[in-house]
Design an enzyme around this catalytic site. Structure first.
Site, PDB file in Angstrom:
ATOM      1  N   ASN A 161      10.401   0.335   2.644  1.00 46.36           N
ATOM      2  CA  ASN A 161      11.026   1.311   1.895  1.00 46.36           C
ATOM      3  C   ASN A 161      10.233   1.736   0.516  1.00 46.36           C
ATOM      4  O   ASN A 161      10.781   2.699  -0.105  1.00 46.36           O
ATOM      5  CB  ASN A 161      12.484   1.021   1.532  1.00 46.36           C
ATOM      6  CG  ASN A 161      12.696  -0.260   0.729  1.00 46.36           C
ATOM      7  OD1 ASN A 161      11.478  -0.900   0.411  1.00 46.36           O
ATOM      8  ND2 ASN A 161      13.776  -0.412   0.319  1.00 46.36           N
ATOM      9  N   LYS A 162       9.021   0.995   0.130  1.00 42.07           N
ATOM     10  CA  LYS A 162       8.341   1.281  -1.017  1.00 42.07           C
ATOM     11  C   LYS A 162       7.729   2.746  -1.139  1.00 42.07           C
ATOM     12  O   LYS A 162       7.712   3.173  -0.241  1.00 42.07           O
ATOM     13  CB  LYS A 162       7.629   0.193  -1.364  1.00 42.07           C
ATOM     14  CG  LYS A 162       8.389  -1.054  -1.630  1.00 42.07           C
ATOM     15  CD  LYS A 162       9.222  -1.323  -2.726  1.00 42.07           C
ATOM     16  CE  LYS A 162       9.734  -2.457  -3.249  1.00 42.07           C
ATOM     17  NZ  LYS A 162      10.414  -3.329  -2.281  1.00 42.07           N
TER      18      LYS A 162
END
Length: 371
Positions: free
Chosen positions: A179-180
């Site tokens: 999710n970065k």
């Protein structure tokens, strides 16, 4: 029924596939040339002199803390409002995380509270650039202690002096979970300004082996914290289009801010703080605070029932079971953190999110909060 909107989506495309296939064909799946290339390119991107790729942001924090001298019995001042890894990495070295409260606007570690928490046993400060907003590094530098930056959520951020997060010379750990801003699936990286620190981290991530030593000869305690060349290949492809992905995240955040402004004015919904002066957020998630009179967990359930996924983000570390039971923490120690943690909700947020999806999330949230 409308399509369900997830909290996040990883960004993987043809460029990543082509780079991974090239590594597969080369036969050098780990400890090959792709990892060092990724390190060089990343360091250039944030203005750092050196970088060491590792298996996770947590591994990066652990090795960085060791590199600045944190040992058994030491204390490290840090934030209680973070993902638990920032505190856990301190405990890995049998040191004690000493929490200090957060700034109510930026949600970062409050420099004045951190200064008050310093004792004769304090050997480092670990500020967290929470939700991508840069911590006040110049203020922490005035404490005169080694600094390890948790930059796992802050790729693309600029601090109050306009320096990219990760580029001041302190060891700064980045995370590349799915999710970065940039993902390698799992993985991380430490930037730093000191060549000897890089040599140490490079050795310790690889079982303590020095560059000129044989396969079975190791001169220090080490760990299996390597990043594979396959993962580095994905990272290189992501670096090629990082500026565009960061711009897309900023676009989605701006759309959210506009769509949620009426709720902020009408019912007191708390929005992420605006950038100040030269500071720039590296957008990671879009987290709001529900009004104090509302049950945050019920709001999340109501959103889910209407097809919008969200998460409580983040719980206060000191109130987690381990830190209560082993370190003796209790409610009331850090009131700003506890208030923010009890009201925070991460809304769906990813680079390809459309204005229509943002508007739908805003409409559903308005229905829930006003209903």
């Amino acid at each position: 029924m409308s399509e369900e909107i997830p909290v996040a989506k990883p960004v993987i495309g043809r460029e990543e596939e082509e780079r991974v296939l090239a590594v597969l064909r080369s036969g050098q799946l780990s400890l090959g040339p792709t990892g060092p290339e990724f390190e060089r390119r990343f360091a250039e991107k944030v203005g750092a002199r050196h970088a060491s790729a590792v298996s996770s942001g947590t591994a990066g924090l652990h090795l960085a803390l060791r590199a600045v001298g944190v040992r058994d019995g030491d204390e490290v001042v840090t934030s209680p409002f973070s993902f638990v890894a920032s505190a856990n990495a301190i405990v890995f070295e049998r040191a004690t995380p000493v929490f200090a409260d957060i700034d109510p606007v930026t949600l970062d570690l409050d420099p004045a509270a951190a200064a008050a928490a310093v004792t004769e046993r304090t050997t480092a400060v670990l500020p967290v650039h929470i939700f991508g907003y840069p911590a006040d590094l110049p203020a922490f530098e005035r404490l005169g202690l080694p600094i390890v930056e948790d930059a796992c959520e802050a790729l693309g951020a600029l601090d109050r002096e306009g320096v990219p997060v990760g580029g001041r010379g302190h060891p700064a750990a980045f995370g590349f979970y799915a999710n970065k801003q940039l993902t390698t699936g799992e993985g991380g990286l430490v930037t730093m300004g000191d060549a000897s620190m890089k040599a140490r981290i490079d050795s310790e991530r690889n079982q303590g082996r020095a560059p000129d030593m044989g396969w079975l000869d190791h001169d220090r305690l080490g760990f299996n914290y390597r990043l594979s060349d396959l993962q580095a290949a994905v990272g290189l492809a992501q670096l090629d289009r990082l500026d565009g992905m960061l711009a897309d995240r900023a676009r989605v955040a701006a759309a959210y801010r506009e769509a949620l402004a009426p709720l902020a004015a009408d019912v007191g919904l708390g929005l992420p703080c605006e950038d100040r002066d030269r500071e720039r957020r590296g957008w990671f998630v879009f987290v709001v605070q529900v009004p104090r009179e509302r049950d945050r967990d019920q709001v999340i359930r109501d959103l889910r029932a209407r097809g919008v996924q969200s998460k409580p983000y983040l719980p206060a570390i000191h109130l987690m079971s381990y830190y209560r039971e082993v370190h003796g923490h209790r409610e009331g120690e850090f009131p700003v953190c506890e208030d923010v943690a009890a009201r925070s909700v991460a809304l769906p947020f990813f680079p390809e999110m459309t204005e229509g999806q943002v508007d739908r999330v805003a409409a559903v949230l308005a229905e829930v909060l006003r209903g």
